[in-house]
Structure formats: structure tokens, C-alpha cells
Write an enzyme that holds these catalytic residues in place. Structure first.
Site, PDB file in Angstrom:
ATOM      1  N   ASP A  21      -3.456   2.764  -0.774  1.00  0.00           N
ATOM      2  CA  ASP A  21      -2.293   2.982   0.094  1.00  0.00           C
ATOM      3  C   ASP A  21      -1.994   1.756   0.953  1.00  0.00           C
ATOM      4  OD1 ASP A  21      -0.193   4.421   1.115  1.00  0.00           O
ATOM      5  OD2 ASP A  21      -1.392   5.521   2.582  1.00  0.00           O
ATOM      6  N   HIS A  38       4.010  -3.565  -4.026  1.00  0.00           N
ATOM      7  CA  HIS A  38       3.403  -2.949  -5.220  1.00  0.00           C
ATOM      8  C   HIS A  38       2.928  -4.027  -6.201  1.00  0.00           C
ATOM      9  CE1 HIS A  38       4.514   0.892  -3.718  1.00  0.00           C
ATOM     10  NE2 HIS A  38       5.800   0.783  -3.942  1.00  0.00           N
ATOM     11  N   LEU A 132     -17.284   0.764 -17.981  1.00  0.00           N
ATOM     12  CA  LEU A 132     -16.581   1.529 -16.936  1.00  0.00           C
ATOM     13  C   LEU A 132     -15.480   2.422 -17.511  1.00  0.00           C
ATOM     14  CD1 LEU A 132     -15.826   1.840 -13.809  1.00  0.00           C
ATOM     15  CD2 LEU A 132     -14.230  -0.036 -14.203  1.00  0.00           C
TER      16      LEU A 132
HETATM   17  C1  IPE Z   1      -0.944   8.663  -1.671  1.00  0.00           C
HETATM   18  O1  IPE Z   1      -0.216   7.773  -0.889  1.00  0.00           O
HETATM   19  C2  IPE Z   1      -0.576   8.477  -3.107  1.00  0.00           C
HETATM   20  C3  IPE Z   1      -0.997   7.214  -3.692  1.00  0.00           C
HETATM   21  C4  IPE Z   1      -1.701   6.276  -3.125  1.00  0.00           C
HETATM   22  C5  IPE Z   1      -0.599   7.009  -5.048  1.00  0.00           C
HETATM   23  P1  IPE Z   1       1.143   8.205  -0.173  1.00  0.00           P
HETATM   24  O2  IPE Z   1       1.610   7.012   0.567  1.00  0.00           O
HETATM   25  O3  IPE Z   1       2.075   8.800  -1.148  1.00  0.00           O
HETATM   26  O4  IPE Z   1       0.637   9.356   0.809  1.00  0.00           O
HETATM   27  P2  IPE Z   1       1.252   9.919   2.158  1.00  0.00           P
HETATM   28  O5  IPE Z   1       2.663  10.305   1.863  1.00  0.00           O
HETATM   29  O6  IPE Z   1       1.188   8.838   3.176  1.00  0.00           O
HETATM   30  O7  IPE Z   1       0.377  11.071   2.523  1.00  0.00           O
HETATM   31  C1  IPE Z   2       0.685   3.039  -2.079  1.00  0.00           C
HETATM   32  O1  IPE Z   2       1.424   2.305  -1.159  1.00  0.00           O
HETATM   33  C2  IPE Z   2       1.269   2.996  -3.462  1.00  0.00           C
HETATM   34  C3  IPE Z   2       1.964   4.219  -3.876  1.00  0.00           C
HETATM   35  C4  IPE Z   2       1.992   5.354  -3.230  1.00  0.00           C
HETATM   36  C5  IPE Z   2       2.693   4.166  -5.133  1.00  0.00           C
HETATM   37  P1  IPE Z   2       2.671   2.923  -0.431  1.00  0.00           P
HETATM   38  O2  IPE Z   2       3.882   2.632  -1.241  1.00  0.00           O
HETATM   39  O3  IPE Z   2       2.465   4.343  -0.096  1.00  0.00           O
HETATM   40  O4  IPE Z   2       2.704   2.053   0.910  1.00  0.00           O
HETATM   41  P2  IPE Z   2       2.980   2.555   2.384  1.00  0.00           P
HETATM   42  O5  IPE Z   2       2.040   3.693   2.646  1.00  0.00           O
HETATM   43  O6  IPE Z   2       4.403   2.980   2.443  1.00  0.00           O
HETATM   44  O7  IPE Z   2       2.676   1.370   3.239  1.00  0.00           O
HETATM   45 MG    MG Z   3       1.633   5.303   1.469  1.00  0.00          MG
END
Ligand code: IPE
Ligand code: IPE
Ligand code: MG
Length: 251
Positions: A21, A38, A132
Site C-alpha cells: 500500500d 504504481h 518460491l
Molecule cells: C489494499 O489497499 C489493497 C491492496 C493493497 C491491493 P487499499 O489502498 O485498497 O486499502 P484501503 O482502501 O486503504 O483500506
Molecule cells: C496500493 O497503493 C496499490 C493498490 C491498491 C492497487 P494505493 O494505490 O492504494 O496507494 P495509496 O494508498 O492511495 O497511497
Molecule cells: Mg491504498
């Protein structure tokens, strides 16, 4: 001694799961578009996957896209899917070089067709690898998985393959998408959020949780080693007392 050398190779978690995240915030900090985050997140995936394989970890699950992430703005969803297809295509030789076998868990039929095709090709092309297990959670959520398992179980009861009395925890596990893998022992979440966001809820019953403020595109091998060292310092009791655990270790 380097951080890596302080890791006890005999006590590695059999399965590490990571909620990757913070890509969006990482990009925002630099005044860039979320997709830029990303893209850089992929670099971290590469580094952690290779680091895990090198240490001899057997199972690594990466939460890359949740069921709820489909509700993000269309351009981000499309960009993420393109990145996914592109990355898988490019990474297969590296996976093979490192003896890594790719698996996917989630509602894969929701992915665009080209993504489904690339994934199944990559899964087939790495199926012979014995190192792995890299498990990508895509279009995954635990509630989806548990409801899906319930439907499959109900169907098997109806068609006479399974009796209600035989629905034990061992049998239940067989209906989850993670049936091939042991439960995660270490669950890491980056970016300073203290929640599970619908990830491996059933399987993480006794996982050790590790939260770090580091945003995913900045999370590299050294950060991973820190998480492993922290995990190795914990006493896992599984409901027993600390004394019982210590006695078991002596025996
Ligand atoms: C969780 O992250 C999903 C992934 C890392 C793929 P999100 O960014 O979607 O989660 P919330 O919305 O902050 O809980
Ligand atoms: C995690 O990073 C990747 C996915 C959920 C696809 P985020 O896109 O949720 O990044 P933040 O949480 O908005 O910073
Ligand atoms: Mg996120």
C-alpha cells in the site's frame, strides 16, 4: 554484521503475505500521477520477490488489487491492468531464472481477457519451478473468497460429494483459493495504515502482523529483512501460555 546475516534461516516464516500500500501517496508527494506510483511499485515487487526467493522463503502472497479496487477511477483501473499485463509478460524469464512458480488467487474472471490470457500463460510457463510460490492476489477479497467457498461446499453437499458432518476446518480449507498453501505466518502492511482491508481474513487467524510507515515504492529488501527480524523476535503462543511454549521448545 549486515541485516541479512542477522536473519535466522532456520526460523523463516513459511508464508509471508504483503499488503502493498501507498503507491498513490508516494506519487502525490512528488507531484505526480497515481499511476507513476504504481509503476515504481513494480520495482519494489521485483526486489522483494527476488529477496524472498534468495532467502528460501517458500510462499509469498502479494495483495496487488482488491475486489474493492474495481471502484477506483476508470483511468487508474485501466492503467493498473495494463501495467499488470506488461509486467507479467516481461517477468516470466526472471521468474524461471529464480525457480519461482507463479499462482493467482481472486475473481480472475473479472480481469480483462488479455490479462487473463497473460496470467494463465505465465502460470503454465512457471509451473515446473520448485522454489518460491509467488501468489498474486488479484481482484481478491476475503469476503468474496469465503462466500465463494460456501457456494462450492453447498454444491458438493447437494450433489452428494460431501456430508454436512464432514465439513471440518481441514475440509473447509480445501475450498479456499489458498488450498495449496499454508497459512501466512507474517503479514506485512506498508504505508502506515493499520487495517487488513479484506485480505486473507480466515487464513491470518494466527499471523504475526507487521506495520510500517514506509510507502510501498520505497519498500525494499532491507525493509523486508527488518520485518523478518522483528517476526523472529516474537513469541507465538497459539492460545497456550508462554511457559508451555518454552517447555515445548526444550523438548
Ligand atoms: C489494499 O489497499 C489493497 C491492496 C493493497 C491491493 P487499499 O489502498 O485498497 O486499502 P484501503 O482502501 O486503504 O483500506
Ligand atoms: C496500493 O497503493 C496499490 C493498490 C491498491 C492497487 P494505493 O494505490 O492504494 O496507494 P495509496 O494508498 O492511495 O497511497
Ligand atoms: Mg491504498
Amino acid at each position: 554484521m549486515s541485516l541479512k546475516e542477522t536473519i535466522n534461516i532456520e526460523k523463516l516464516p513459511g508464508h509471508v503475505a504483503i499488503i502493498m500500500d501507498g503507491n498513490g501517496r508516494w506519487a502525490k508527494e512528488q507531484g505526480k500521477d497515481r499511476l507513476f506510483g504504481h509503476l515504481h511499485g513494480v520495482e519494489s515487487v521485483r526486489d522483494i520477490v527476488e529477496g524472498a526467493a534468495e532467502l528460501g522463503i517458500k510462499n509469498l502472497t502479494l495483495y496487488a488489487f482488491s475486489t474493492e479496487n474495481w471502484d477506483r477511477p476508470e483511468y487508474e483501473v485501466i492503467g493498473l491492468m495494463e501495467l499488470l499485463v506488461d509486467t507479467i509478460r516481461k517477468e516470466v524469464p526472471t521468474l524461471n531464472k529464480n525457480n519461482i512458480r507463479l499462482h493467482v488467487i481472486g475473481a480472475i474472471n473479472m480481469l480483462p481477457e488479455n490479462a487473463q490470457r497473460e496470467l494463465s500463460e505465465a502460470i503454465n510457463e512457471t509451473a515446473h519451478n520448485t522454489g518460491l510460490n509467488l501468489i498474486m492476489a488479484l481482484s481478491y477479497s476475503s469476503r468474496w473468497e469465503i462466500v465463494n467457498a460456501t457456494q462450492l461446499i453447498a454444491a458438493d453437499v447437494l450433489n452428494g460429494k460431501l456430508s454436512i458432518a464432514n465439513i471440518t476446518q481441514d475440509i473447509f480449507k480445501e475450498y479456499l483459493t489458498t488450498r495449496l498453501f499454508p497459512d501466512p505466518e507474517l503479514l506485512i502492511r506498508t504505508s502506515g495504515e493499520y487495517r487488513i482491508s479484506n485480505f486473507l481474513l480466515y487464513q491470518s487467524a494466527y499471523a504475526e502482523l507487521y506495520f510500517t510507515d514506509v510507502l510501498w515504492p520505497d519498500f525494499r529488501r532491507e525493509n523486508f529483512y527488518e520485518a523478518l527480524i522483528n517476526y523472529q523476535q516474537r513469541e507465538r503462543r497459539f492460545g497456550k501460555t508462554g511457559d508451555q511454549i518454552k517447555n515445548e521448545q526444550i523438548i
